[in-house]
Design a protein around this motif. Structure first.
Motif, PDB file in Angstrom:
ATOM      1  N   GLY A 164      11.717 -12.077 -20.270  1.00 15.50           N
ATOM      2  CA  GLY A 164      11.509 -12.227 -18.837  1.00 15.50           C
ATOM      3  C   GLY A 164      10.297 -11.478 -18.320  1.00 15.50           C
ATOM      4  O   GLY A 164       9.836 -11.729 -17.206  1.00 15.50           O
ATOM      5  N   LEU A 165       9.750 -10.572 -19.115  1.00 19.63           N
ATOM      6  CA  LEU A 165       8.526  -9.868 -18.718  1.00 19.63           C
ATOM      7  C   LEU A 165       7.271 -10.676 -19.004  1.00 19.63           C
ATOM      8  O   LEU A 165       6.203 -10.352 -18.496  1.00 19.63           O
ATOM      9  N   TRP A 166       7.354 -11.716 -19.806  1.00 14.91           N
ATOM     10  CA  TRP A 166       6.187 -12.487 -20.193  1.00 14.91           C
ATOM     11  C   TRP A 166       5.612 -13.366 -19.086  1.00 14.91           C
ATOM     12  O   TRP A 166       4.379 -13.475 -18.992  1.00 14.91           O
ATOM     13  N   PRO A 167       6.416 -14.051 -18.253  1.00 11.65           N
ATOM     14  CA  PRO A 167       5.836 -15.011 -17.310  1.00 11.65           C
ATOM     15  C   PRO A 167       4.753 -14.446 -16.394  1.00 11.65           C
ATOM     16  O   PRO A 167       3.689 -15.067 -16.261  1.00 11.65           O
ATOM     17  N   PRO A 168       4.958 -13.287 -15.747  1.00 13.92           N
ATOM     18  CA  PRO A 168       3.879 -12.827 -14.868  1.00 13.92           C
ATOM     19  C   PRO A 168       2.601 -12.497 -15.631  1.00 13.92           C
ATOM     20  O   PRO A 168       1.502 -12.779 -15.150  1.00 13.92           O
ATOM     21  N   MET A 169       2.738 -11.944 -16.834  1.00 16.61           N
ATOM     22  CA  MET A 169       1.564 -11.608 -17.629  1.00 16.61           C
ATOM     23  C   MET A 169       0.804 -12.871 -18.020  1.00 16.61           C
ATOM     24  O   MET A 169      -0.422 -12.942 -17.845  1.00 16.61           O
ATOM     25  N   LEU A 170       1.514 -13.873 -18.520  1.00 18.44           N
ATOM     26  CA  LEU A 170       0.853 -15.110 -18.925  1.00 18.44           C
ATOM     27  C   LEU A 170       0.217 -15.819 -17.732  1.00 18.44           C
ATOM     28  O   LEU A 170      -0.892 -16.359 -17.831  1.00 18.44           O
ATOM     29  N   TRP A 171       0.916 -15.808 -16.598  1.00 17.99           N
ATOM     30  CA  TRP A 171       0.393 -16.474 -15.403  1.00 17.99           C
ATOM     31  C   TRP A 171      -0.882 -15.788 -14.910  1.00 17.99           C
ATOM     32  O   TRP A 171      -1.855 -16.458 -14.556  1.00 17.99           O
ATOM     33  N   LEU A 172      -0.908 -14.466 -14.916  1.00 22.18           N
ATOM     34  CA  LEU A 172      -2.093 -13.743 -14.453  1.00 22.18           C
ATOM     35  C   LEU A 172      -3.260 -13.882 -15.419  1.00 22.18           C
ATOM     36  O   LEU A 172      -4.422 -13.952 -14.976  1.00 22.18           O
ATOM     37  N   ILE A 173      -3.002 -13.938 -16.705  1.00 22.27           N
ATOM     38  CA  ILE A 173      -4.083 -14.199 -17.652  1.00 22.27           C
ATOM     39  C   ILE A 173      -4.638 -15.609 -17.433  1.00 22.27           C
ATOM     40  O   ILE A 173      -5.845 -15.839 -17.471  1.00 22.27           O
ATOM     41  N   GLY A 174      -3.745 -16.563 -17.165  1.00 16.90           N
ATOM     42  CA  GLY A 174      -4.178 -17.922 -16.837  1.00 16.90           C
ATOM     43  C   GLY A 174      -5.024 -17.943 -15.577  1.00 16.90           C
ATOM     44  O   GLY A 174      -6.008 -18.690 -15.501  1.00 16.90           O
ATOM     45  N   ASP A 175      -4.649 -17.153 -14.576  1.00  6.36           N
ATOM     46  CA  ASP A 175      -5.453 -17.068 -13.355  1.00  6.36           C
ATOM     47  C   ASP A 175      -6.837 -16.491 -13.622  1.00  6.36           C
ATOM     48  O   ASP A 175      -7.826 -16.926 -13.046  1.00  6.36           O
ATOM     49  N   SER A 176      -6.919 -15.497 -14.495  1.00  7.92           N
ATOM     50  CA  SER A 176      -8.221 -14.919 -14.797  1.00  7.92           C
ATOM     51  C   SER A 176      -9.106 -15.922 -15.555  1.00  7.92           C
ATOM     52  O   SER A 176     -10.318 -15.947 -15.351  1.00  7.92           O
ATOM     53  N   ILE A 177      -8.495 -16.736 -16.402  1.00  8.25           N
ATOM     54  CA  ILE A 177      -9.267 -17.784 -17.071  1.00  8.25           C
ATOM     55  C   ILE A 177      -9.720 -18.835 -16.064  1.00  8.25           C
ATOM     56  O   ILE A 177     -10.849 -19.311 -16.113  1.00  8.25           O
ATOM     57  N   GLN A 178      -8.844 -19.153 -15.124  1.00 11.50           N
ATOM     58  CA  GLN A 178      -9.187 -20.149 -14.117  1.00 11.50           C
ATOM     59  C   GLN A 178     -10.332 -19.663 -13.224  1.00 11.50           C
ATOM     60  O   GLN A 178     -11.190 -20.446 -12.828  1.00 11.50           O
ATOM     61  N   ASP A 179     -10.386 -18.375 -12.947  1.00  8.43           N
ATOM     62  CA  ASP A 179     -11.488 -17.837 -12.148  1.00  8.43           C
ATOM     63  C   ASP A 179     -12.810 -17.950 -12.870  1.00  8.43           C
ATOM     64  O   ASP A 179     -13.856 -18.118 -12.230  1.00  8.43           O
ATOM     65  N   SER A 180     -12.778 -17.870 -14.209  1.00  4.99           N
ATOM     66  CA  SER A 180     -14.036 -17.972 -14.956  1.00  4.99           C
ATOM     67  C   SER A 180     -14.435 -19.402 -15.243  1.00  4.99           C
ATOM     68  O   SER A 180     -15.521 -19.649 -15.716  1.00  4.99           O
ATOM     69  N   GLU A 181     -13.543 -20.369 -14.986  1.00  5.07           N
ATOM     70  CA  GLU A 181     -13.861 -21.783 -15.248  1.00  5.07           C
ATOM     71  C   GLU A 181     -14.753 -22.346 -14.204  1.00  5.07           C
ATOM     72  O   GLU A 181     -15.144 -22.243 -13.270  1.00  5.07           O
ATOM     73  N   ARG A 188      -7.066 -22.898 -22.109  1.00  4.38           N
ATOM     74  CA  ARG A 188      -7.387 -23.131 -20.700  1.00  4.38           C
ATOM     75  C   ARG A 188      -6.278 -22.529 -19.850  1.00  4.38           C
ATOM     76  O   ARG A 188      -5.200 -22.191 -20.327  1.00  4.38           O
ATOM     77  N   SER A 189      -6.534 -22.416 -18.568  1.00  2.00           N
ATOM     78  CA  SER A 189      -5.555 -21.813 -17.666  1.00  2.00           C
ATOM     79  C   SER A 189      -4.263 -22.617 -17.637  1.00  2.00           C
ATOM     80  O   SER A 189      -3.171 -22.053 -17.524  1.00  2.00           O
ATOM     81  N   THR A 190      -4.360 -23.918 -17.781  1.00  2.00           N
ATOM     82  CA  THR A 190      -3.171 -24.764 -17.772  1.00  2.00           C
ATOM     83  C   THR A 190      -2.248 -24.430 -18.946  1.00  2.00           C
ATOM     84  O   THR A 190      -1.024 -24.420 -18.790  1.00  2.00           O
ATOM     85  N   HIS A 191      -2.833 -24.141 -20.095  1.00  2.81           N
ATOM     86  CA  HIS A 191      -2.020 -23.803 -21.267  1.00  2.81           C
ATOM     87  C   HIS A 191      -1.195 -22.543 -21.007  1.00  2.81           C
ATOM     88  O   HIS A 191       0.002 -22.490 -21.337  1.00  2.81           O
ATOM     89  N   LEU A 192      -1.816 -21.537 -20.441  1.00  2.00           N
ATOM     90  CA  LEU A 192      -1.102 -20.288 -20.194  1.00  2.00           C
ATOM     91  C   LEU A 192      -0.094 -20.425 -19.064  1.00  2.00           C
ATOM     92  O   LEU A 192       0.964 -19.804 -19.095  1.00  2.00           O
ATOM     93  N   GLN A 193      -0.384 -21.222 -18.062  1.00  2.00           N
ATOM     94  CA  GLN A 193       0.573 -21.422 -16.989  1.00  2.00           C
ATOM     95  C   GLN A 193       1.787 -22.206 -17.478  1.00  2.00           C
ATOM     96  O   GLN A 193       2.920 -21.915 -17.084  1.00  2.00           O
ATOM     97  N   LEU A 194       1.574 -23.158 -18.368  1.00  2.00           N
ATOM     98  CA  LEU A 194       2.712 -23.870 -18.962  1.00  2.00           C
ATOM     99  C   LEU A 194       3.514 -22.950 -19.877  1.00  2.00           C
ATOM    100  O   LEU A 194       4.752 -23.030 -19.913  1.00  2.00           O
ATOM    101  N   ALA A 195       2.832 -22.075 -20.601  1.00  4.59           N
ATOM    102  CA  ALA A 195       3.546 -21.102 -21.429  1.00  4.59           C
ATOM    103  C   ALA A 195       4.367 -20.154 -20.560  1.00  4.59           C
ATOM    104  O   ALA A 195       5.464 -19.741 -20.941  1.00  4.59           O
ATOM    105  N   SER A 196       3.842 -19.819 -19.391  1.00  2.00           N
ATOM    106  CA  SER A 196       4.578 -18.963 -18.465  1.00  2.00           C
ATOM    107  C   SER A 196       5.855 -19.643 -17.991  1.00  2.00           C
ATOM    108  O   SER A 196       6.929 -19.032 -17.979  1.00  2.00           O
ATOM    109  N   LEU A 197       5.744 -20.897 -17.624  1.00  5.01           N
ATOM    110  CA  LEU A 197       6.933 -21.640 -17.185  1.00  5.01           C
ATOM    111  C   LEU A 197       7.914 -21.825 -18.343  1.00  5.01           C
ATOM    112  O   LEU A 197       9.134 -21.760 -18.147  1.00  5.01           O
TER     113      LEU A 197
END
Length: 71
Positions: free
Chosen positions: A54-71, A13-22
């Motif tokens: 340090g390159l991972w957070p924006p990628m993970l956050w944006l993938i989480g956003d794309s999942i959130q848009d499809s939810e 879920r988007s929450t999982h990826l946003q927590l991974a980003s943080l």
């Protein structure tokens, strides 16, 4: 099938990826602090590792956003 839809079908879920980003922000900071404690010969590799993580957070956050848009 997009990456977001594939991850959603796996159960992420988007929450999982946003927590991974943080979490990766915290990991980057921890690696950066650790890089200051190693000797000069290994410091370059340690700093590059921190920058790579340090390159991972924006990628993970944006993938989480794309999942959130499809939810």
């Amino acid at each position: 099938m997009t990456v977001g839809k594939a991850l959603r079908t796996v159960g992420l879920r988007s929450t999982h990826l946003q927590l991974a980003s943080l979490g990766s922000v915290g990991l980057c900071i921890g690696l950066w602090i650790r890089a200051k404690t190693v000797d000069q010969d290994e410091r370059g590799n340690a700093e590059r590792r921190a920058l790579f993580v340090g390159l991972w957070p924006p990628m993970l956050w944006l993938i989480g956003d794309s999942i959130q848009d499809s939810e």
